[in-house]
Motif scaffolding. Sequence first.
Motif: not given
Lengths: 138, 138
Positions: B10, B13, B61, B124-126
């Motif tokens: 991650p 967020w 995600w 979560p940011i990917i």
Amino acid sequence: MTDDGYQLRPIGWVRSPIVDLADAPRQGDEGGPPADLVFASEFVEGLRDLHVGDAMLLLTWLDRAARDVLVVHPRDELTRPQRGVFSTRSADRPNPVGLHHIVITAIDGPTVTVGNLEAIDGTPIIDLKPLLAPTGER
Amino acid sequence: MTDDGYQLRPIGWVRSPIVDLADAPRQGDEGGPPADLVFASEFVEGLRDLHVGDAMLLLTWLDRAARDVLVVHPRDELTRPQRGVFSTRSADRPNPVGLHHIVITAIDGPTVTVGNLEAIDGTPIIDLKPLLAPTGER
């Protein structure tokens, strides 16, 4: 969160005549060759309802990318100033997910053939999604 | 492949007023609220060269998704016939990567504010990528 946490599972692999990164075009619309998406047998049921002619988004995992990179020269041209990686489409980035617009040209069991894919042979596939249709058609 | 293999990291967020999945619209253009993308400090250098007004693709995600699903009822409407998951945008799928079109409305250090995001608080940011510009502008 599931027990798998943040672990991707490849659902298949790209089979392509491009075997060398140096031969890969930077984006599919710059002229990638046709390629096969070969799905692992346990995911084939998820391919139901795909059709020749469908325009899709293919997500791959660019497993040769450098993941510790936060600034890059765009398109690897060293004369261009460095940029923050999230303002570029560089493969080198913390989570190297590749996004590819593809059109299905044939389906044969676990093998989905597409036109114009820039990913190299052996690239892991992580997802396949339809392009969003107009709201009324969803 | 790197040593990290298929493990996502991650990079930040989502901070959103949507805290319950049941309140999340199915796609951002169906009316998500503004939200903040809060990046972890070690990735902030990669945000260089982002600007207010930029149209981007946000990858998340969807960590509450079921990953053992290969057929679904579209949009969870049980009266609609089941489809193979790869012909749908269902969050439940083997690798639940969320794709979101966003426009940046403010940037303040590690916090990038966007309009109209359907992801729930804590997602979560990917990755964050620019939309592809016409070929000549790349």
